[in-house]
Design a protein around this motif. Structure first.
Motif, mmCIF file in Angstrom:
data_model
loop_
_atom_site.group_PDB
_atom_site.id
_atom_site.type_symbol
_atom_site.label_atom_id
_atom_site.label_comp_id
_atom_site.label_asym_id
_atom_site.label_seq_id
_atom_site.Cartn_x
_atom_site.Cartn_y
_atom_site.Cartn_z
ATOM 1 N N LEU A 218 -8.703 -6.701 5.247
ATOM 2 C CA LEU A 218 -10.118 -6.477 5.517
ATOM 3 C C LEU A 218 -10.477 -4.998 5.417
ATOM 4 O O LEU A 218 -11.445 -4.628 4.733
ATOM 5 N N ARG A 219 -9.706 -4.159 6.062
ATOM 6 C CA ARG A 219 -9.992 -2.722 6.040
ATOM 7 C C ARG A 219 -9.861 -2.152 4.626
ATOM 8 O O ARG A 219 -10.663 -1.305 4.204
ATOM 9 N N LYS A 220 -8.872 -2.630 3.901
ATOM 10 C CA LYS A 220 -8.699 -2.201 2.518
ATOM 11 C C LYS A 220 -9.914 -2.594 1.682
ATOM 12 O O LYS A 220 -10.424 -1.797 0.868
ATOM 13 N N GLY A 221 -10.400 -3.818 1.873
ATOM 14 C CA GLY A 221 -11.555 -4.287 1.123
ATOM 15 C C GLY A 221 -12.818 -3.530 1.470
ATOM 16 O O GLY A 221 -13.629 -3.204 0.583
ATOM 17 N N LEU A 222 -13.015 -3.245 2.749
ATOM 18 C CA LEU A 222 -14.198 -2.499 3.167
ATOM 19 C C LEU A 222 -14.194 -1.091 2.588
ATOM 20 O O LEU A 222 -15.234 -0.577 2.143
ATOM 21 N N GLN A 223 -13.019 -0.482 2.593
ATOM 22 C CA GLN A 223 -12.908 0.864 2.026
ATOM 23 C C GLN A 223 -13.209 0.845 0.531
ATOM 24 O O GLN A 223 -13.955 1.691 0.023
ATOM 25 N N ALA A 224 -12.651 -0.126 -0.185
ATOM 26 C CA ALA A 224 -12.888 -0.227 -1.626
ATOM 27 C C ALA A 224 -14.351 -0.532 -1.926
ATOM 28 O O ALA A 224 -14.866 -0.171 -2.995
ATOM 29 N N ASP A 225 -15.044 -1.159 -0.974
ATOM 30 C CA ASP A 225 -16.451 -1.512 -1.158
ATOM 31 C C ASP A 225 -17.385 -0.355 -0.819
ATOM 32 O O ASP A 225 -18.602 -0.509 -0.897
ATOM 33 N N GLY A 226 -16.799 0.785 -0.439
ATOM 34 C CA GLY A 226 -17.595 1.981 -0.200
ATOM 35 C C GLY A 226 -17.966 2.257 1.239
ATOM 36 O O GLY A 226 -18.757 3.171 1.511
ATOM 37 N N HIS A 227 -17.403 1.510 2.185
ATOM 38 C CA HIS A 227 -17.691 1.759 3.597
ATOM 39 C C HIS A 227 -16.925 2.983 4.081
ATOM 40 O O HIS A 227 -15.739 3.130 3.783
ATOM 41 N N ASP A 228 -17.589 3.843 4.857
ATOM 42 C CA ASP A 228 -16.897 4.996 5.419
ATOM 43 C C ASP A 228 -16.167 4.586 6.697
ATOM 44 O O ASP A 228 -16.264 3.439 7.162
ATOM 45 N N ASP A 229 -15.427 5.524 7.284
ATOM 46 C CA ASP A 229 -14.592 5.202 8.450
ATOM 47 C C ASP A 229 -15.431 4.669 9.613
ATOM 48 O O ASP A 229 -15.011 3.740 10.313
#
Length: 206
Positions: A94-105
């Protein structure tokens, strides 16, 4: 406080009970529950033993909760989940996908910092679309100690299946779309809904 056993009627004459079961009860029932999962998802029986082991491991996770639907002589549906934790494979994906989708920390913390993962919800083929899944989901998320609930479901053109219809009726919104989990070629949608859950009967069309 323990959620009461609930009853519903299917086809007017079959009494179905919906109830929570403990981790040990879930482990004992795992082979039968995995068979429902395989039938509902159309998976090969070759995954059966691995899934039984994995589901029994999940009973050790914090906040583990399991619900079953049963007639007088057979289990026909199940749902289970637990609190999200950085130690699980799904959380890392999930965290990997969110990061790849452009979400910041900060956005990732807002989504993944306090959630209940709906790991599985399945109803035996032939009994789907009759309200059993709705009751399973309602009871699974009853009093869940998290800010949001998250789940993943295979993408379907036009969201044209019972699963998407159920989730949308509860107000689930898009978190990730067309996401590929490691080792799976199918695209998935990750959906979320705020908790405590707003029952579909109390929701107005938005």
């Amino acid at each position: 406080m323990v959620a009461p056993t609930r009853k519903l009627w299917f086809d007017g004459d079959v009494n179905i009970s919906i109830r929570r079961i403990s981790g040990p009860e879930f482990s004992i029932a795992a082979p039968r529950l995995v068979d429902i999962y395989i039938a509902a998802m159309g998976y090969s029986p070759s995954v059966r033993n691995q899934r039984i082991r994995a589901w029994r491991e999940d009973t050790r996770l914090p906040g583990f909760t399991a619900i079953v639907a049963a007639t007088h002589n057979d289990v026909i549906g199940l749902a289970y989940g637990f609190l999200g934790t950085r130690e699980t494979w799904w959380d890392r994906q999930l965290r990997k996908g969110l990061q790849a989708d452009g979400h910041d920390d900060e956005a990732i913390r807002d989504i993944a910092g306090d959630y209940f993962e709906i790991a599985e919800i399945h109803v035996r083929p032939g009994l789907q679309g009759a309200g059993v899944g709705r009751r399973l989901l309602t009871d699974l998320l009853w009093n869940a100690p998290a800010r949001i609930a998250l789940l993943s479901t295979p993408e379907i053109p036009g969201e044209d299946n019972n699963a998407f219809g159920l989730y949308r009726s509860f107000g689930f919104h898009d978190v990730l779309r067309h996401f590929h989990f490691d080792g799976d070629t199918r695209p998935f949608a990750v959906l979320g809904v705020p908790l405590p859950l707003e029952h579909p009967s109390s929701r107005r069309d938005r």
